[in-house]
Design a protein around this motif. Structure first.
Motif, PDB file in Angstrom:
ATOM      1  N   CYS A  54      -5.712   3.835  -0.951  1.00  0.00           N
ATOM      2  CA  CYS A  54      -5.166   3.006  -1.068  1.00  0.00           C
ATOM      3  C   CYS A  54      -5.457   1.921  -0.719  1.00  0.00           C
ATOM      4  O   CYS A  54      -5.293   0.871  -0.364  1.00  0.00           O
ATOM      5  N   THR A  83       1.993   6.696  -6.700  1.00  0.00           N
ATOM      6  CA  THR A  83       1.082   7.873  -6.922  1.00  0.00           C
ATOM      7  C   THR A  83       1.043   8.755  -6.672  1.00  0.00           C
ATOM      8  O   THR A  83       1.234   9.636  -7.682  1.00  0.00           O
ATOM      9  N   ILE A 120       0.993  -1.129   0.338  1.00  0.00           N
ATOM     10  CA  ILE A 120       0.043  -0.108   0.042  1.00  0.00           C
ATOM     11  C   ILE A 120       0.552   1.569   0.190  1.00  0.00           C
ATOM     12  O   ILE A 120       0.372   2.284  -0.643  1.00  0.00           O
ATOM     13  N   GLU A 142       2.544   1.862  -3.629  1.00  0.00           N
ATOM     14  CA  GLU A 142       1.264   2.776  -4.206  1.00  0.00           C
ATOM     15  C   GLU A 142       1.669   4.092  -4.007  1.00  0.00           C
ATOM     16  O   GLU A 142       1.277   4.711  -5.143  1.00  0.00           O
ATOM     17  N   ALA A 143       0.943   4.210  -2.983  1.00  0.00           N
ATOM     18  CA  ALA A 143       1.130   5.450  -2.535  1.00  0.00           C
ATOM     19  C   ALA A 143       1.963   6.419  -2.961  1.00  0.00           C
ATOM     20  O   ALA A 143       1.850   7.619  -3.235  1.00  0.00           O
TER      21      ALA A 143
END
Length: 194
Positions: A81, A56, A49, A52-53
């Motif tokens: 996320c 992004t 998570i 991915e954060a």
């Protein structure tokens, strides 16, 4: 890292400075992993998570108009996320496994707590884990990350009154759960002494 320092690094990142992302990552990574683990209830998932954060964040940093708002903006990305991963995990994991997981104790992000307080933290973690997703997220952002009600409203795309209501309801539920657990523990101690 202060708000001013963070904003300065965000501006540098937006200008294309290579190491600016690394500095922001180092400053927020540990807090992000802990927050993600608390929201989704799974420390191993928290790493994914967080990654991915940050990806992004790196891809969308140019859309952030106010660099002073970076922490709330980043934790909004992280929260979404975490909700997405938790929702996907709940669909894939049988309910028996979820209930077994919820009693396994603290995730590794709590390893640094003193052993004499671990039982207290474990009780608190189980109680927080029993809250609904939005209440749990609000409690985590408010108490574990020191975000204001206004910032939490921005992060969760909610009204400030809704955040206050969630905090109130969550505190009430946590008090009831922890009080019931304390009564059970005292009853077990009395029974053991006989």
């Amino acid at each position: 890292m202060t708000t001013e320092e963070t904003a300065a690094w965000v501006i540098r990142m937006q200008a294309g400075e290579d190491n600016a992302f690394d500095v922001l990552f180092a400053a927020y990574q540990q807090q992000a992993v802990r927050t993600a683990a608390l929201i989704c209830g799974d420390a191993s998932m928290a790493e994914d998570i967080t990654q991915e954060a940050f990806v992004t964040c790196m891809l969308q940093i140019s859309s952030l108009r106010n660099p002073y708002r970076f922490p709330a903006w980043f934790f909004q990305i992280l929260t979404r996320c975490a909700w997405k991963y938790a929702k996907k995990a709940n669909k894939l994991v049988p309910s028996e496994a979820l209930s077994a997981h919820q009693t396994d104790g603290l995730p590794p992000v709590f390893d640094h707590y003193p052993s004499e307080k671990r039982a207290m933290y474990e009780s608190l973690y189980r109680a927080i884990d029993g809250l609904g997703r939005k209440q749990r997220t609000t409690v985590i952002l408010y108490y574990f990350n020191d975000f204001s009600v206004k910032e939490i409203a921005q992060i969760t795309s909610s009204l400030e009154a809704t955040v206050k209501s969630r905090l109130f309801a969550a505190k009430k539920q946590l008090q009831q759960v922890l009080a019931a657990e304390e009564v059970r523990e005292k009853g077990a101690l009395v029974y053991e002494k006989r």
